[in-house]
Design a protein around this motif. Sequence first.
Motif, short mmCIF file in Angstrom:
data_model
loop_
_atom_site.label_atom_id
_atom_site.label_comp_id
_atom_site.label_asym_id
_atom_site.label_seq_id
_atom_site.Cartn_x
_atom_site.Cartn_y
_atom_site.Cartn_z
N UNK A 203 36.55 41.91 33.08
CA UNK A 203 35.49 42.11 34.06
C UNK A 203 35.59 41.14 35.22
N UNK A 204 34.47 40.98 35.93
CA UNK A 204 34.45 40.09 37.09
C UNK A 204 34.54 38.64 36.64
N UNK A 205 35.25 37.84 37.41
CA UNK A 205 35.35 36.42 37.08
C UNK A 205 35.41 35.59 38.35
N UNK A 206 35.04 34.34 38.20
CA UNK A 206 35.15 33.34 39.27
C UNK A 206 36.15 32.30 38.80
N UNK A 207 37.18 32.08 39.58
CA UNK A 207 38.22 31.13 39.21
C UNK A 207 37.89 29.75 39.75
N UNK A 208 38.03 28.76 38.88
CA UNK A 208 37.86 27.38 39.28
C UNK A 208 39.18 26.64 39.07
N UNK A 209 39.21 25.37 39.44
CA UNK A 209 40.45 24.60 39.33
C UNK A 209 40.92 24.52 37.88
N UNK A 210 39.98 24.37 36.94
CA UNK A 210 40.36 24.19 35.55
C UNK A 210 40.11 25.40 34.67
N UNK A 211 39.47 26.43 35.17
CA UNK A 211 39.19 27.58 34.30
C UNK A 211 38.48 28.72 35.00
#
Length: 227
Positions: free
Chosen positions: A99-107
């Motif tokens: 599904x939808x996700x938001x990517x961050x530097x660590x995860x």
Amino acid sequence: MRLRLPEERPAEPPTGYKIAHPVLSHDGTRAGFTGVSLGAALPYGVLADASCVYGLRHRAPHRRCDCGFHCVHERAAAEALLCTAEHRTAALLEVSVLGAYIRFEQGFRYARQRVRVATVGPCACGAVAAALADAGWGRPGRRALAPSCAGCVHGRTTVSLASFARLAGDGLRVVAGSAGTPQPTGTDGLGVAELAAEAALLQARLDWFQTQLARFGEAGPDGGRQG
């Protein structure tokens, strides 16, 4: 002007890693996991959708909220979380980010996940885990489980690793981490190592029952000790 985050459309779902406590329903018919941080009060299954832990009606993950499932990119980063005292009995999960996700530097923070592999650590005595036993705490309707060897079961509510995988369903694999090669105990069949662990667990239960019966025998039918 409102800035828009860049969109990704990967050919395959990204893989992430997280830790969670295995849980068993009070009637022993369903297995799943409960988180170790924000969403700890909301147990989830192998395939699950996230919801806002604050009860808000927006879809998770929302940009202005911290709701949704969380995981890290690197397995080593998740393993490091197992070093803290309160997380020693948690399992390491390998998940597919759906599904939808938001990517961050660590995860990632994301809407849906599938738990593919759960790796449980050693028993508290240091031996390789043969089962998951009652950890002494839980959530409403869910009993938390901790890794246990056959010798440390001591009559607690217990399920073997293979049984946990079967109760959780949806293709989950459960492996026992050790100093050597992890031993898979999925639902497609048991090998020699898995059968040996099952036999050891049954023997430990039998030994406990025999001890209890011996105590009843010593007390005698009228409650007094025989002599």
